[in-house]
Enzyme design. Structure first.
Site: not given
Length: 220
Positions: A55-57, A157
């Protein structure tokens, strides 16, 4: 250094509530990452567990860790087969038409010297599918539940921007970037369910973070 909550634990799996801002892998520029904290999650085991997915930062919430190589292989297979149920909550920086729907777009990666890399809808890209429903509206913002069927990079996103008409609040790549009250991309991995043959599924829910509640979405 704050401890990271463990949401689910058994002999082959952990689900942790990853804080926003902590990268899973070491950034090219260096700095802290989840690997630095691996020993915290041994919890009596000899080996450190390893992340099964990414998962993204900026994204907070449920992250599955495998506690042995056999479990990692099985969990990877479940992700590949689209058997894993993932529920995300995102704050969209604008109104959203309709109450629910499905976004289907082919996505591909592009890169430029000025803007770096990003994902865009393109016919030659890989199929991506996200189911969504509106949960709440407040002060021109919309809290949306996303259930991605595929797991493409930056999928939610891009789908927020291209499918719902507005980027996620705080998104520096697809939106306007950090704003007061949203110092990160407002996306939270709220729930994760991983089926397992012969035993109960791995299931975890991550509570809504403080920055979501501060925007007035405390009961998403």
């Amino acid at each position: 250094m704050n401890s990271i909550p463990v949401l689910f634990e058994d002999g082959e799996a952990l689900v942790i509530d990853k804080p926003a801002g902590l990268p899973i892998e070491r950034p090219r520029a260096g700095g802290p990452c989840l690997e630095d904290r691996a020993a915290e999650f041994r919890l009596g085991f000899a080996r450190s567990p390893v992340p099964v997915h990414r998962i993204d930062t900026d994204t907070s919430g449920c992250l599955l860790l495998a506690r042995n190589p056999k479990a990692l292989k099985r969990f990877n297979a479940a992700f590949e087969a689209r058997q894993v149920e993932k529920v995300y909550l995102g704050v969209v920086a604008g109104p959203v038409e309709g109450e629910a729907g499905t976004i289907e777009l082919a996505l591909t990666k592009i890169s430029s010297a000025e803007k770096g890399w990003r994902m865009i809808p393109a016919k030659k890209g890989k199929q991506s599918i996200t189911h969504w429903r509106k949960l709440a509206e407040r002060d021109g913002l919309t809290l949306v539940e996303f259930r991605p069927e595929t797991g493409r990079t930056h999928q939610i996103r891009v789908h927020a921007l291209a499918g719902l008409g507005a980027a996620l609040l705080g998104d520096p790549v697809y939106g306007a970037g950090p704003v007061p009250g949203a110092q990160r991309t407002m996306l939270h991995a709220a729930e994760l369910t991983v089926p397992r043959e012969g035993k109960a599924p791995v299931h975890a829910r991550a509570p809504l973070p403080a920055d979501f509640a501060a925007l007035g979405f405390g009961h998403g």
